[in-house]
Design an enzyme around this catalytic site. Sequence first.
Site, PDB file in Angstrom:
ATOM      1  N   ASP A  88      37.603  64.627  53.623  1.00 14.84           N
ATOM      2  CA  ASP A  88      38.800  63.930  53.161  1.00 14.84           C
ATOM      3  C   ASP A  88      39.390  63.215  54.366  1.00 14.84           C
ATOM      4  O   ASP A  88      39.771  63.859  55.344  1.00 14.84           O
ATOM      5  CB  ASP A  88      39.775  64.956  52.570  1.00 14.84           C
ATOM      6  N   ASP A  99      43.531  56.910  51.581  1.00 18.63           N
ATOM      7  CA  ASP A  99      43.228  58.343  51.484  1.00 18.63           C
ATOM      8  C   ASP A  99      41.985  58.454  50.589  1.00 18.63           C
ATOM      9  O   ASP A  99      42.017  57.983  49.449  1.00 18.63           O
ATOM     10  CB  ASP A  99      44.452  59.043  50.875  1.00 18.63           C
ATOM     11  N   HIS A 161      48.876  61.833  44.511  1.00 21.47           N
ATOM     12  CA  HIS A 161      50.224  61.502  44.979  1.00 21.47           C
ATOM     13  C   HIS A 161      50.413  60.006  45.088  1.00 21.47           C
ATOM     14  O   HIS A 161      49.455  59.256  45.297  1.00 21.47           O
ATOM     15  CB  HIS A 161      50.462  62.154  46.348  1.00 21.47           C
ATOM     16  N   HIS A 169      52.567  61.402  51.065  1.00 20.18           N
ATOM     17  CA  HIS A 169      53.029  61.954  49.786  1.00 20.18           C
ATOM     18  C   HIS A 169      54.456  61.456  49.569  1.00 20.18           C
ATOM     19  O   HIS A 169      55.392  61.995  50.125  1.00 20.18           O
ATOM     20  CB  HIS A 169      52.997  63.476  49.783  1.00 20.18           C
ATOM     21  N   GLU A 197      42.988  62.512  42.960  1.00 22.87           N
ATOM     22  CA  GLU A 197      42.050  63.445  43.584  1.00 22.87           C
ATOM     23  C   GLU A 197      41.815  64.723  42.780  1.00 22.87           C
ATOM     24  O   GLU A 197      42.416  65.739  43.028  1.00 22.87           O
ATOM     25  CB  GLU A 197      42.473  63.795  45.009  1.00 22.87           C
ATOM     26  N   GLU A 290      38.139  61.601  45.703  1.00 25.57           N
ATOM     27  CA  GLU A 290      39.441  60.936  45.815  1.00 25.57           C
ATOM     28  C   GLU A 290      39.295  59.461  46.168  1.00 25.57           C
ATOM     29  O   GLU A 290      38.524  59.094  47.048  1.00 25.57           O
ATOM     30  CB  GLU A 290      40.291  61.617  46.895  1.00 25.57           C
TER      31      GLU A 290
HETATM   32 MN    MN Z   1      42.838  63.048  50.767  1.00 20.48          MN
HETATM   33 MN    MN Z   2      45.372  62.699  48.927  1.00 21.49          MN
END
Ligand code: MN
Ligand code: MN
Length: 306
Positions: A88, A99, A161, A169, A197, A290
């Site tokens: 990630d 992200d 998010h 976030h 995600e 994600e």
């Molecule tokens: Mn992530």
């Molecule tokens: Mn994330």
Amino acid sequence: MSELTEDEIALYREAGIIAHKVMRKAKKLVSKGRKLKYICDTLEQEIMRQGGKPAFPVNISINQIAAHYTSPIDDDLLVPERAIVKIDLGAHIDGYISDHARTFLVGGTKTYQQLRRVAELALEKAIEVIKPGIRPSDIGEVIENTITKEGLTPITDLTGHVIKRWKLHAGISIPNFKAKMDFFAPKLKEGDILAIEPFVTTANGSREVKDQNYTYIFSQNGSKAKSEDAKKLLEKINSFKGLPFAIRWLEGLLPETRLFEALKELISYKTLTRYPILLSKNNTPVAQAEHTIMITATGCEILTTG
Ligand code: MN
Ligand code: MN
């Protein structure tokens, strides 16, 4: 109409492309016997080589670890022989964040393959329904249904998010289930940037996660510091501008014992927020997929892709 300017959209796109390119490197790097620290360091350097900065430490969460593992300063751990590995990672350019996560298999079993396939499928199905006016809970419903239809379990303690500039976030969460709370009810609109995600575990697994007692990722939440050592750390930490950082990034600032004392002080003043390592509650293996997307007038655009 989008609240973002064309320039801002361009920066989000650029951050997304960097994450995508670095993830292709990750695919080559994740193999049996490789040092986890080498993988984290190399991918973070690669983000910078591509013109971004890490939006948060590279997470490498293996098997029952669902999230928030990044190598500590002295990490001797290696990728095991049989592993389901979540990478990630994210880049930012001047606070415009991407992200992105994928799951890689090392000596993969049938179970691991299925977990990965369903995480990817749930992400794909969620992206198909995203458009202006959709609610976080609607997205969560699609994710939950996709996963349960395959006989597997969504990890509902973990969520996607909304992303805003300098805010990974930004308040609103995108659940991995049909959440009925008002919190998930506000309609999303054109120009919103979302990280979607899904996390998937086995049929006998739990929807919950538990904390492990270790934390290698923190973020800054205030500015109180008393000792000289803590003030010194904070000077460096200020440069992350509230985005998550790794203890590893503080290596060399102070001898190790003093570094940990200073960190303890900053945690006690709530100057730092902890992100402890998260495990699936029953230690069942976990897959994650994600993407960061931008809501457009008619649907959405995947930013973390080629
Ligand atoms: Mn992530
Ligand atoms: Mn994330």
